[in-house]
Scaffold this active site. Structure first.
Site, short mmCIF file in Angstrom:
data_model
loop_
_atom_site.label_atom_id
_atom_site.label_comp_id
_atom_site.label_asym_id
_atom_site.label_seq_id
_atom_site.Cartn_x
_atom_site.Cartn_y
_atom_site.Cartn_z
N LYS A 124 0.86 -3.46 1.98
CA LYS A 124 0.99 -2.03 1.69
C LYS A 124 2.45 -1.61 1.68
O LYS A 124 2.89 -0.81 0.87
CB LYS A 124 0.24 -1.20 2.74
CG LYS A 124 -1.27 -1.26 2.61
CD LYS A 124 -1.94 -0.23 3.50
CE LYS A 124 -2.10 -0.65 4.92
NZ LYS A 124 -3.25 -1.48 5.25
N ASP A 129 -5.98 -5.00 -0.52
CA ASP A 129 -5.99 -4.72 0.92
C ASP A 129 -7.01 -3.63 1.24
O ASP A 129 -7.71 -3.72 2.26
CB ASP A 129 -4.60 -4.31 1.43
CG ASP A 129 -4.69 -3.87 2.89
OD1 ASP A 129 -5.14 -4.70 3.72
OD2 ASP A 129 -4.37 -2.72 3.19
N SER A 167 -2.18 -7.44 5.80
CA SER A 167 -2.70 -6.12 5.42
C SER A 167 -1.57 -5.09 5.45
O SER A 167 -1.34 -4.35 4.48
CB SER A 167 -3.82 -5.72 6.40
OG SER A 167 -4.10 -4.37 6.31
N ARG A 197 -13.32 -5.90 6.67
CA ARG A 197 -12.95 -6.40 8.01
C ARG A 197 -13.43 -5.45 9.08
O ARG A 197 -13.86 -5.87 10.17
CB ARG A 197 -11.43 -6.57 8.11
CG ARG A 197 -10.91 -7.79 7.38
CD ARG A 197 -9.39 -7.78 7.32
NE ARG A 197 -8.78 -7.66 8.61
CZ ARG A 197 -7.66 -6.96 8.87
NH1 ARG A 197 -7.03 -6.35 7.89
NH2 ARG A 197 -7.17 -6.90 10.06
N HIS A 241 4.78 1.83 9.83
CA HIS A 241 3.35 1.52 9.92
C HIS A 241 3.01 1.11 11.35
O HIS A 241 3.77 0.40 11.98
CB HIS A 241 2.97 0.39 8.96
CG HIS A 241 1.54 0.45 8.54
ND1 HIS A 241 1.12 1.15 7.43
CD2 HIS A 241 0.42 -0.07 9.09
CE1 HIS A 241 -0.19 1.04 7.31
NE2 HIS A 241 -0.64 0.31 8.31
N1 URA Z 1 -3.37 -1.45 10.02
C1 URA Z 1 -3.50 -1.98 8.78
O1 URA Z 1 -3.03 -1.41 7.79
N2 URA Z 1 -4.14 -3.13 8.64
C2 URA Z 1 -4.67 -3.81 9.68
O2 URA Z 1 -5.22 -4.86 9.49
C3 URA Z 1 -4.54 -3.25 10.97
C4 URA Z 1 -3.88 -2.06 11.12
#
Ligand code: URA
Length: 435
Positions: free
Chosen positions: A188, A162, A184, A169, A83
């Protein structure tokens, strides 16, 4: 419990208990808290921060807002996820996930949509006609078992809290908060069920953590949360002072990612993808170390197996594989305008933040929650920091569908560009690896 009490508690700088955080996430996921109260709490969290205890509680509550996949019984090969904390022109997932899958690890990744000035993998995938990132947990499991690759969005099944918070956000100025980003991303990753996780933490003007020090803090926090939940987690800190690759904008980035999967593509994007793939293959136990993982990744690009894997992913999720072989058939913006250098010298800055904002002005990013975006528009940069520039050389090309947007987007991009007469060194691609 009352939401307003949690808002005032956090507004006044006090610590929220795990029970309060869990209650809030449950109520919010069930649609029982209005967006304005969630936005107010997000702003209080933004200003007051959260300690490690609160951040872990928020991460786990958001991961538990849906199903937490247990892939160990369904997928026979090692599972690994990645990620990025978000950047401009960051299409790494589209390249890295197929490479790693082609090398023998299963990559099931829950991605996000564009956030602020940064792009999102799901929006890029939307550019493939027919492709759906709406994947149920059953499909996630069976696709992981059958082809070893899934690129999904949040659904009612996986980390829905999320998904909802992320969208809010984006439009309430509460993105660049270290605990909110960490929770966040890690919610995930935990829900996705992978055994190992490689995080790509960006630093620089186009990142949500602009300084190396804040990027390191974010990296250490996420690595700690990952390892605390039993996932072998590392973070690569990479530079986001200029765009990654050349293309910014959804169709443009998809085409550049496909180009890279064809063993071409911009050298910086290719190197970055190979480095991440090498680390993922190391963590998956397929390579002994990152360097040998990188060699395997290079082979997957050279022998076409990574591209083949991307085609399999696209068709498994309803997309038309034709576009993988003929990306020129993807939709395109109607107007292109190239901006050229007026001076000789060396490119000292082409700030990612300005290019990202300029692309958003063209329509590539969202102005409001779940708002529409124009997949075709964006910017292609033609130079990298350190390049020798001659007057008349191309700096960037605007791809637009509405001529009214061009002037402001051009001015925004130009505000981040500086050409100096003295020699300028290239920017590094990476700064550190946090184990
Ligand atoms: N990527 C994400 O999944 N969440 C965030 O808050 C920022 C970048």
């Amino acid at each position: 419990m009352r939401t307003v009490d949690l808002i005032t508690k956090k507004r006044d700088g006090k610590e929220l208990s795990s029970a309060e955080i869990e209650w809030f996430v449950q109520q919010f996921t069930a649609g029982k808290i209005p967006d304005y109260q969630v936005a107010a709490l997000a702003m209080a969290l933004y200003f007051q921060g959260m300690n490690a205890h609160e951040t872990t509680a928020l991460t786990l509550a958001m991961a538990n807002s849906g199903e937490i996949l247990d892939l160990s019984s369904t997928v026979a090969i090692p599972t690994v996820d990645k990620h990025s904390t978000g950047g401009v022109g960051d299409k790494t997932t589209l390249v890295v996930a197929p490479i790693v899958s082609a090398c023998g690890a299963a990559v099931g990744k829950m991605s996000g949509r564009g956030l602020g000035h940064s792009g999102g993998t799901l929006d890029k995938l939307d550019a493939i006609p027919g492709f759906s990132s709406d994947v149920s947990s059953n499909q996630f499991r069976s696709q992981m078992r059958n082809i070893g690759i899934v690129l999904a969005g949040q659904s009612a099944d996986l980390a829905p809290a999320d998904g909802k918070l992320y969208a809010l956000r984006d439009v309430t100025g509460t993105i660049d908060s270290i605990p909110l980003i960490a929770s966040s991303i890690m919610s995930k990753k935990i829900a996705g069920g992978a055994q190992a996780i490689v995080l790509d933490v960006k630093t620089g003007n186009g990142a949500f953590t602009p300084t190396l020090e804040t990027a390191r803090r974010l990296a250490h926090l996420m690595v700690a949360i990952g390892n605390h939940t039993g996932r072998h987690t590392i973070a690569v800190i990479s530079d986001m002072n200029q765009t990654l690759g050349n293309a910014v904008g959804n169709v443009l980035e998809l085409a550049e990612a496909i180009d890279t999967l064809r063993d071409a593509g911009p050298p910086d994007l290719r190197s970055h993808c190979l480095l991440l793939a090498g680390q993922m293959l190391r963590l998956a136990g397929i390579a002994q170390d990152a360097a040998s993982g990188q060699l395997l990744a290079e082979e997957a690009l050279a022998n076409g197996s990574a591209l083949e894997k991307f085609r399999a992913l696209v068709t498994a999720q309803g997309g038309d594989g034709l576009y993988v072989d003929e990306p020129k058939k993807l939709s395109a913006a109607t107007i292109t305008k190239t901006v050229k250098a007026k001076d000789d010298g060396f490119l000292a800055r082409m700030d990612a933040i300005n290019i990202g904002k300029a692309a958003t002005m063209l329509g590539a990013g969202r102005e409001r929650k779940n708002g529409p975006i124009d997949l075709d528009v964006g910017i292609v940069v033609h130079q990298k920091v350190g390049a020798r520039i001659n007057r008349g050389d191309k700096l960037f090309t605007i791809h637009a569908n509405n001529s009214k947007n061009i002037k402001n987007a051009r001015a925004e991009a130009m505000a981040g560009i500086e050409i100096k007469t003295e020699k300028v060194f290239e920017l590094p691609l990476h700064h550190d690896v946090v184990e």
